[in-house]
Design an enzyme around this catalytic site. Structure first.
Site, PDB file in Angstrom:
ATOM      1  N   LYS A 132      18.154  37.414  35.430  1.00  0.00           N
ATOM      2  CA  LYS A 132      19.082  37.131  36.664  1.00  0.00           C
ATOM      3  C   LYS A 132      18.420  35.750  37.084  1.00  0.00           C
ATOM      4  O   LYS A 132      17.331  35.589  37.251  1.00  0.00           O
ATOM      5  CB  LYS A 132      19.249  38.096  37.355  1.00  0.00           C
ATOM      6  CG  LYS A 132      20.516  38.183  38.256  1.00  0.00           C
ATOM      7  CD  LYS A 132      21.788  38.783  37.215  1.00  0.00           C
ATOM      8  CE  LYS A 132      22.950  39.088  38.123  1.00  0.00           C
ATOM      9  NZ  LYS A 132      23.728  39.730  37.224  1.00  0.00           N
TER      10      LYS A 132
HETATM   11  P1  NAD Z   1      33.309  37.529  42.568  1.00  0.00           P
HETATM   12  O1  NAD Z   1      32.546  36.723  43.519  1.00  0.00           O
HETATM   13  O2  NAD Z   1      34.214  37.324  41.732  1.00  0.00           O
HETATM   14  O3  NAD Z   1      34.100  38.497  43.722  1.00  0.00           O
HETATM   15  C1  NAD Z   1      33.604  39.165  44.593  1.00  0.00           C
HETATM   16  C2  NAD Z   1      34.774  39.877  45.521  1.00  0.00           C
HETATM   17  O4  NAD Z   1      33.952  40.645  46.410  1.00  0.00           O
HETATM   18  C3  NAD Z   1      35.351  38.820  46.377  1.00  0.00           C
HETATM   19  O5  NAD Z   1      36.695  39.372  46.421  1.00  0.00           O
HETATM   20  C4  NAD Z   1      34.745  38.894  47.596  1.00  0.00           C
HETATM   21  O6  NAD Z   1      35.678  38.469  48.628  1.00  0.00           O
HETATM   22  C5  NAD Z   1      34.620  40.417  47.903  1.00  0.00           C
HETATM   23  N1  NAD Z   1      33.436  40.666  48.735  1.00  0.00           N
HETATM   24  C6  NAD Z   1      32.325  39.875  49.001  1.00  0.00           C
HETATM   25  N2  NAD Z   1      31.544  40.572  49.938  1.00  0.00           N
HETATM   26  C7  NAD Z   1      32.470  41.732  50.365  1.00  0.00           C
HETATM   27  C8  NAD Z   1      32.282  42.752  51.311  1.00  0.00           C
HETATM   28  N3  NAD Z   1      31.154  42.677  52.121  1.00  0.00           N
HETATM   29  N4  NAD Z   1      33.083  43.680  51.533  1.00  0.00           N
HETATM   30  C9  NAD Z   1      34.361  43.549  50.826  1.00  0.00           C
HETATM   31  N5  NAD Z   1      34.467  42.514  49.551  1.00  0.00           N
HETATM   32  C10 NAD Z   1      33.491  41.713  49.463  1.00  0.00           C
HETATM   33  O7  NAD Z   1      32.138  38.704  41.933  1.00  0.00           O
HETATM   34  P2  NAD Z   1      32.213  39.485  40.785  1.00  0.00           P
HETATM   35  O8  NAD Z   1      32.143  38.830  39.506  1.00  0.00           O
HETATM   36  O9  NAD Z   1      33.601  40.282  40.706  1.00  0.00           O
HETATM   37  O10 NAD Z   1      31.180  40.447  41.043  1.00  0.00           O
HETATM   38  C11 NAD Z   1      31.177  41.751  42.024  1.00  0.00           C
HETATM   39  C12 NAD Z   1      30.051  42.696  41.727  1.00  0.00           C
HETATM   40  O11 NAD Z   1      29.993  43.101  40.381  1.00  0.00           O
HETATM   41  C13 NAD Z   1      28.728  42.059  41.843  1.00  0.00           C
HETATM   42  O12 NAD Z   1      27.760  43.104  42.307  1.00  0.00           O
HETATM   43  C14 NAD Z   1      28.125  41.787  40.642  1.00  0.00           C
HETATM   44  O13 NAD Z   1      26.868  41.625  40.302  1.00  0.00           O
HETATM   45  C15 NAD Z   1      28.793  42.740  39.784  1.00  0.00           C
HETATM   46  N6  NAD Z   1      29.129  42.586  38.165  1.00  0.00           N
HETATM   47  C16 NAD Z   1      30.047  41.374  37.935  1.00  0.00           C
HETATM   48  C17 NAD Z   1      30.183  41.271  36.573  1.00  0.00           C
HETATM   49  C18 NAD Z   1      31.116  40.151  35.869  1.00  0.00           C
HETATM   50  O14 NAD Z   1      31.281  40.156  34.843  1.00  0.00           O
HETATM   51  N7  NAD Z   1      31.786  39.273  36.867  1.00  0.00           N
HETATM   52  C19 NAD Z   1      29.547  42.181  35.635  1.00  0.00           C
HETATM   53  C20 NAD Z   1      28.768  43.072  35.855  1.00  0.00           C
HETATM   54  C21 NAD Z   1      28.371  43.319  37.404  1.00  0.00           C
END
Ligand code: NAD
Length: 442
Positions: A132
């Protein structure tokens, strides 16, 4: 705070910051999130009666890099940014993991997320160790030009540590296809030829795979479907709450809605919206495409972001960020099932409360593994210089997710533990077996 300082995140208070006196010398990666990953690991290792030698080898991150680099902002000022890359274990192959751009990113957070990536890859049978990294910055406060200069400079700093058979980054919070394209181009410029297998999550036209963008959210929904089959619950008569409306949360909401599920509330960083009869998710998406945030969406009532987690529903999908379900709010949750789209959204103390209350948790390393599974498909296609069809990607993703689900449920029964410990035990078993077979060099 001025715009550049806000963008750098340098002056911002760091949530969860720990007292320097508490950090054991030589273990700089320690942080609240890393401690949480260690506690989860310890529980699974105890269940497996893992010997101490392997415990130590699997716990500590194998390689880490911290870089500070200057970037010229649009204003003409220069801001110094901090970037990280942590590779947790090299036992199973090259390392793989996302790049996070966030104002509070720290070394310990990257170390914890890298460890979770190792378990996730092992659980779903991918030939990778976990990694990461990212940059401490606020992507929402930066222009496209500033983001490009930060990404390209960070990619340059990482060149000694990454490569198509060494360490393969992907998108995470705050990054997406655009940043992966810049990363790919920067690496390729430095070696003199195009190396598409150096990152995944690239745009399709640059050798990305069809289906990568929706893969994590779709994988979460396949996990929900597997659990519903076991519970004999039809999707169309159940209610869902999704925290986060980004890469993961928006796709989860959309796929559930498309299957007839009633998505009653969704949230983003600014707040939440709710409609008890079910939100019109395609309309919510059009609203966000136009206004960037959920607030103001007309056919719903606004709800406080923290209250969203406590709404009565069948399934809660935390898909925003870590440590959202804690000792404090776990006693008040009114869902029956939690399916973790985000990494580390539930603290170990909350896990204990949820288990006592009979709320089932399908853990992150299982439920959100769809992203890395399709990243693996993209990496294979980039190496082969051959593209798969959308249907093939979806079918293979579904098969991987269903196999992993069955593995976790059978491990949970066999060991008489909850799903998180079962998933970790299965993954740790796999990695420890490989570590023992490779033995100690020299
Ligand atoms: P992103 O940046 O695309 O979206 C994050 C979303 O969460 C946004 O809508 C943001 O406004 C919202 N957000 C942030 N803080 C918040 C809070 N305190 N309360 C409510 N909403 C909040 O990120 P993502 O890629 O969707 O990732 C989200 C989670 O999923 C992370 O933990 C990431 O590590 C995990 N994840 C992502 C992927 C991927 O393929 N993108 C894969 C595995 C895990």
């Amino acid at each position: 705070m001025d715009r550049d300082a806000a963008a750098s995140g340098q002056a911002a208070a760091r949530p969860g910051e720990i007292n320097i006196d508490d950090v054991p010398v030589g273990e700089e990666w320690h942080s609240p999130l890393y401690a949480m990953a260690c506690r989860q690991f310890a529980r699974a290792a105890d269940v497996l009666a893992l010997d101490d030698e392997v415990r130590v080898r699997l716990l500590e991150p194998r390689r880490s890099l911290v870089v500070n680099f200057p970037v010229r902002m649009d204003s003409g000022d220069v801001v110094n940014y901090t970037g990280y890359r942590v590779q947790h274990t090299l036992t199973l192959g090259p390392t793989k993991g996302g790049l996070r751009f966030a104002p509070d990113l720290g070394f310990g957070e990257c170390a914890a997320l890298a460890m979770w990536m190792t378990w996730k890859c092992a659980l779903v049978g991918l030939p990778y160790g976990g990694a990461k990294g990212g940059v401490r910055c606020d992507p929402y406060a930066l222009s496209a030009g500033e983001m490009e200069r930060i990404t390209r400079r960070y990619a340059t700093e990482l060149i000694p540590m990454v490569g198509p058979d060494t360490d393969i980054p992907a998108p995470d919070m705050g990054t997406g296809e655009r940043e992966m394209a810049w990363f790919y181009d920067t690496y390729s410029q430095s070696v003199g030829n195009s190396v598409p297998a150096v990152v995944t999550g690239k745009p399709v036209v640059l050798g990305g795979t069809v289906g990568r963008q929706s893969a994590t959210g779709l994988g979460v929904v396949y996990t929900i479907e597997s659990m519903f089959e076991e519970l004999e619950w039809p999707i169309n008569d159940r209610s869902f709450v999704v925290q986060g409306f980004g890469n993961v949360g928006a796709v989860v909401a959309q796929e559930l809605h498309a299957r007839g599920g009633r998505v009653i509330a969704v949230s983003d960083i600014r707040g939440a919206i709710m409609n008890r009869h079910g939100l019109d998710i395609p309309a919510v998406e059009r609203w966000v495409a136009e206004h960037q945030f959920l607030e103001g969406f007309p056919e719903a009532e606004p709800v406080d972001g923290e209250e969203l987690l406590e709404l009565e529903c069948d399934v809660l999908v935390p898909a925003a960020r870590e440590s959202q379900i804690t000792e404090e709010n776990a006693p008040r949750l009114r869902c029956r099932l939690i399916v973790e789209g985000a990494n580390g959204p539930t603290t170990p103390a909350a896990d204990r409360i949820l288990a006592e209350r009979g709320i089932t948790v399908l853990p992150d390393i299982l439920a959100n593994a769809g992203g890395v599974i399709v990243s693996y498909f993209e990496w294979v296609q980039s190496h082969q210089k051959y593209s798969w069809q959308a249907l093939e990607v979806r079918e293979r993703l579904r098969a991987h997710m269903r196999d992993a689900f069955a593995d976790v449920r059978s491990m949970a029964q066999q060991l008489e533990v909850e799903n998180r410990t079962a998933a970790l035990a299965s993954a740790i078993n796999h990695v420890s077996e490989a570590a023992k077979l490779r033995a100690i060099y020299p």
